[in-house]
Design a protein around this motif. Structure first.
Motif, PDB file in Angstrom:
ATOM      1  N   SER A  86       0.779  -1.143  -0.072  1.00 39.50           N
ATOM      2  CA  SER A  86       0.038   0.100   0.006  1.00 39.50           C
ATOM      3  C   SER A  86       0.734   1.174  -0.085  1.00 39.50           C
ATOM      4  O   SER A  86       0.373   2.310  -0.214  1.00 39.50           O
ATOM      5  CB  SER A  86      -0.935  -0.072   1.185  1.00 39.50           C
ATOM      6  OG  SER A  86      -0.103  -0.132   2.513  1.00 39.50           O
ATOM      7  N   GLY A  87       2.020   1.078   0.165  1.00 36.35           N
ATOM      8  CA  GLY A  87       2.940   2.327   0.268  1.00 36.35           C
ATOM      9  C   GLY A  87       3.170   2.904   1.791  1.00 36.35           C
ATOM     10  O   GLY A  87       2.483   2.289   2.684  1.00 36.35           O
ATOM     11  N   PRO A  88       3.814   4.218   1.906  1.00 41.60           N
ATOM     12  CA  PRO A  88       3.977   4.810   3.192  1.00 41.60           C
ATOM     13  C   PRO A  88       2.873   5.547   3.521  1.00 41.60           C
ATOM     14  O   PRO A  88       2.120   6.094   2.665  1.00 41.60           O
ATOM     15  CB  PRO A  88       5.092   5.618   2.909  1.00 41.60           C
ATOM     16  CG  PRO A  88       4.901   6.146   1.326  1.00 41.60           C
ATOM     17  CD  PRO A  88       4.538   4.739   0.635  1.00 41.60           C
ATOM     18  N   VAL A  89       2.623   5.688   4.606  1.00 38.49           N
ATOM     19  CA  VAL A  89       1.766   6.517   5.526  1.00 38.49           C
ATOM     20  C   VAL A  89       2.693   7.924   5.997  1.00 38.49           C
ATOM     21  O   VAL A  89       3.524   7.732   6.729  1.00 38.49           O
ATOM     22  CB  VAL A  89       1.130   5.858   6.540  1.00 38.49           C
ATOM     23  CG1 VAL A  89       0.075   6.948   7.214  1.00 38.49           C
ATOM     24  CG2 VAL A  89       0.385   4.656   5.984  1.00 38.49           C
ATOM     25  N   LEU A  90       2.314   9.043   5.510  1.00 41.68           N
ATOM     26  CA  LEU A  90       3.163  10.200   5.720  1.00 41.68           C
ATOM     27  C   LEU A  90       2.280  11.357   6.237  1.00 41.68           C
ATOM     28  O   LEU A  90       1.202  11.460   5.871  1.00 41.68           O
ATOM     29  CB  LEU A  90       4.065  10.774   4.455  1.00 41.68           C
ATOM     30  CG  LEU A  90       4.747   9.501   3.701  1.00 41.68           C
ATOM     31  CD1 LEU A  90       5.175   9.908   2.270  1.00 41.68           C
ATOM     32  CD2 LEU A  90       6.131   9.563   4.609  1.00 41.68           C
TER      33      LEU A  90
END
Length: 193
Positions: free
Chosen positions: A159-163
């Protein structure tokens, strides 16, 4: 061992267990002083990240409020990084990383002159860290997590990064005029103490 306070170091505090569980001394001023870490810690911080793949960093504070950090994961696990930001260093822009887990109790000492970042390796992670200067928002700074000049290979979920919005807008390393001076000791592979 003395004089390691100018490079990142991985600490493994001893745990003493019995039928009740275990006990560990996570910080001791005399033990830190023996390692060359002599500036006192003045603030404890705790972060909670709900989602796997949450990235916090690459963060640092500018002088005169630059911080040494002593980082540990108290719930779950993270991959923790220190990036050399010392002007004139032969290892400028390079990083070291270590997996920190609540089960293992590992700690990473990140000295002044290094950016700090971590990514959560699972949901519901808590990270505790001590700092040697109080938070000073006007001296808060950072480098974008995805900076190609640094090239951290983040272990991210599909899902990729949470930033945070702030972390999405940080500059690249090439845009930093580093206030940190190289002191003669390049970044080394993490010493395990």
């Amino acid at each position: 061992m003395s004089g390691i306070s100018d490079i990142p170091v991985l600490l493994r505090p001893r745990r003493f267990g019995d039928e009740r569980g275990w006990f560990s001394e996570t910080y001791s001023l005399p033990a830190a002083a023996r390692l060359g870490i002599t500036q006192p810690f003045v603030q404890d911080n705790l972060s909670f990240s709900a989602q796997q793949g949450t990235i916090r960093g690459v963060h640092f504070q500018l002088p005169p409020y630059a911080q040494n950090k002593l980082v540990r994961c108290v719930r779950g696990s993270i991959m923790d990084y220190a990036v050399d930001l010392r002007r004139g260093s032969p290892t400028y822009g390079q990083y070291v990383g270590a997996k920190l887990t609540a089960d293992g109790g590992e700690q990473l000492h990140v000295p002044v002159g290094y950016g700090h970042a971590f990514v959560t390796l699972e949901p519901d992670v808590e990270v505790a860290y001590k700092v040697t200067e109080l938070y000073a928002p006007e001296h808060d700074a950072g480098i974008i997590w995805s900076c190609p000049e640094i090239g951290i290979d983040w272990p991210l979920p599909e899902s990729g990064p949470v930033l945070s919005d702030k972390d999405k807008k940080l500059p690249k390393l090439s845009e930093l005029v580093s206030p940190f001076q190289y002191g003669g000791r390049p970044l080394e592979p993490l010493a395990d103490i």
